[in-house]
Design a protein around this motif. Sequence first.
Motif: not given
Length: 294
Positions: A102-103, A109-111, A127-133
Amino acid sequence: MPRQSTVPREEIAALLRAGNLTESAIAEQTGVSRPTVASVRKTLGLPAPGKGKAPVHSTIEDAFRAHAAPAADGHVEWTGVRTGANAPMVRYRRNSLSAYRVAFRIHHGRDPQGVVYPTCGQPGCVAGAHLADTPMRQATARAAKAAARRGPVWVPRAEIVALLQEGHSNRYIGRTLHTNPLRVARIRAELGLPTVELRVLPLEEAWRARTRPVDGGHLRWTGTYREGTPVLTHAGQHYTAYRVGFGFVHDREPVGRIYPGCGVARCVEPTHLEDRTIRQTLSTQFNAIFGSAA
């Protein structure tokens, strides 16, 4: 059904008195059955939790932000529910979704594609900026390999001198400018500048620098977590933040596990921390007043 476990009655009582969790939520958190929680509540003479106390969120983004607490250095701590593997989860319209995903979607702005987790070194950070896929981590790995083949980046001497004159260490300058710290050390020697002594803060000062007061007299840990437990690394030694905080108010070594007895998860306020001895004393007092469990 929640698994049954031996949980001190005073721990259930503290959560009931806090009044911010339903009986089912307390049962899930403590690992006992809901009837057990209801029995303790009735013994204490507390009213049944009102229906509809949980906030209704219009969007999943609202549900996420309700449990996302900003912390130091841009990290975001998750205060909502977690799975047995300690993964943060968002509850929305009877569904459970990964707080990481979710974050990530809110920030990018994308899945996300593949597995998402924090790459900032702070376990559980949402934190969204600290997450990576998966694609982002693969791109980072390729860039790191390319940089390793190129070697350290050459930067103008003037940039190194400017940071040296500001009093930074060789390692900090090397990391900041992506250059070899040995080159920084040579320029330092040429300029006749002294080596920067790294000051180690006293244990209590280092501990308090990683805490933040929150409503209700509680204290939130803004430092590192390991498997959901707040930890402090000081002078090469690793401590739990609970054990350090306990020592500030008790003139003895703790016995057994230490955790907050105030009902607020991961609170590190020293006066709220309890070890096995304190819990046994409180349990004895509780039973003397209300009688032992049947």
